[in-house]
Design an enzyme around this catalytic site. Structure first.
Site, PDB file in Angstrom:
ATOM      1  N   CYS A  34       0.832  -1.221   0.000  1.00 31.04           N
ATOM      2  CA  CYS A  34       0.000   0.000   0.000  1.00 31.04           C
ATOM      3  C   CYS A  34       0.860   1.262   0.000  1.00 31.04           C
ATOM      4  O   CYS A  34       1.485   1.594   1.009  1.00 31.04           O
ATOM      5  CB  CYS A  34      -0.928  -0.025   1.220  1.00 31.04           C
ATOM      6  SG  CYS A  34      -1.831   1.499   1.496  1.00 31.04           S
ATOM      7  N   CYS A  37      -0.160   3.960   2.475  1.00 31.62           N
ATOM      8  CA  CYS A  37       0.205   3.549   3.839  1.00 31.62           C
ATOM      9  C   CYS A  37       1.643   3.948   4.147  1.00 31.62           C
ATOM     10  O   CYS A  37       1.949   4.448   5.242  1.00 31.62           O
ATOM     11  CB  CYS A  37       0.059   2.037   3.998  1.00 31.62           C
ATOM     12  SG  CYS A  37      -1.621   1.414   3.806  1.00 31.62           S
TER      13      CYS A  37
END
Length: 297
Positions: A34, A37
């Site tokens: 991600c 993230c």
């Protein structure tokens, strides 16, 4: 529940739920693949580090390795960031993507929740010591008060109440340059009523004539009640001599005679005197009522 799921639950309880019993836990649901993230992670880590003394900790949950936990929280997209306290989710922090946004939300939560923090523990330890220093200073023993505040400052050098007490003790001892330097050395974010109180004390001390000049000023003020400058000079000298009741009387006499004299200098000086004494002091409340009675009659 499979053994793997049981292990995941136990790990979550150990790493997240149990710390949340006394701390505010930021839970970061993330995954290695991600990109957002990874962009958010440094922000979360920095804020958690900055707020560690406030009782904030960061817990990271890899959704790929902890799919069962992610499912329990119904994580549908990442990054998802929650705040937990005492085992309960108390806020969704996902939309706070910047340091300032995250800190603003945490500040609000910390005001509302009884989070155990190092800052609170230190405040509890310092409170009686600060009270001792203030009492000694109010009793006129500025040398001993300075010694007390110096010792407290070794523990909390940038604490506003400690810095204020120390500066006011220096002012009381006539060490105005040292008081000025001490206040100037405080961090830029050191603000608040206690620091304002110390600065007001320093300003008053610098504007006041030496205490030994009090007698001729009394004579000048009594000789001509309409000489408001003489009354104002007397008030400043009375403040320098620690005669706050007499100083208040002199300043209120000027306000009663001409509240606009010298662009309201007497009223401004009177309010500064109240600030130096301390706005929570009962004496200050009584003096405020006296001022109001003059202004609104």
């Amino acid at each position: 529940m499979t053994p793997e799921q049981k292990e995941a639950v136990e790990g979550f309880r150990r790493d997240v739920v149990e710390p949340s019993m006394s701390k505010l836990v930021i839970i970061d649901f993330w995954a290695e693949w991600c990109g957002p993230c990874k962009a958010l992670a440094p922000v979360l880590e920095k804020v958690a580090a900055d707020y560690a003394d406030k009782g904030v900790v960061l817990a990271k949950v890899d959704t790929d390795k902890n799919q069962f936990i992610a499912a329990q929280f119904q994580i549908r997209s990442i990054p998802t960031v929650y705040a937990m306290f005492q085992g309960q989710l108390v806020a969704d922090l996902t939309s706070a993507r910047t340091e300032s946004q995250l800190k603003a939300t945490l500040d609000q939560l910390l005001r509302q929740l009884p989070v155990d923090s190092a800052e609170q523990q230190q405040e509890a330890e310092l409170e009686p010591l600060i009270a001792m220093g203030e009492q000694v200073l109010s009793e006129g023993d500025a040398e001993r008060a300075l010694s007390i505040f110096d010792q407290i400052a070794e523990i909390a050098p940038d604490h506003a109440e400690v810095a204020s007490g120390r500066a006011r003790a220096l002012v009381a001892l006539g060490r105005l340059d040292e008081a000025d330097a001490a206040l100037a050395a405080l961090p830029e974010d050191a603000k608040g009523p206690e620091i304002d109180r110390a600065r007001a004390a320093l300003d008053l001390a610098r504007s006041a004539p030496p205490a030994e000049d009090l007698a001729p000023l009394v004579a000048a003020a009594e000789a001509d009640p309409d000489d408001l400058q003489a009354r104002f000079d007397l008030a400043n000298a009375q403040m320098a001599a620690g005669e706050r009741d007499a100083a208040a009387e002199s300043l209120l006499a000027i306000v009663a005679k001409d509240r606009e004299w010298n662009e309201g200098a007497a009223r401004a000086q009177f309010l500064k005197l109240l600030e130096v004494v301390g706005l929570e002091d009962p004496w200050v409340s009584a003096q405020r009522r006296r001022l109001s009675a003059i202004l609104f009659t």
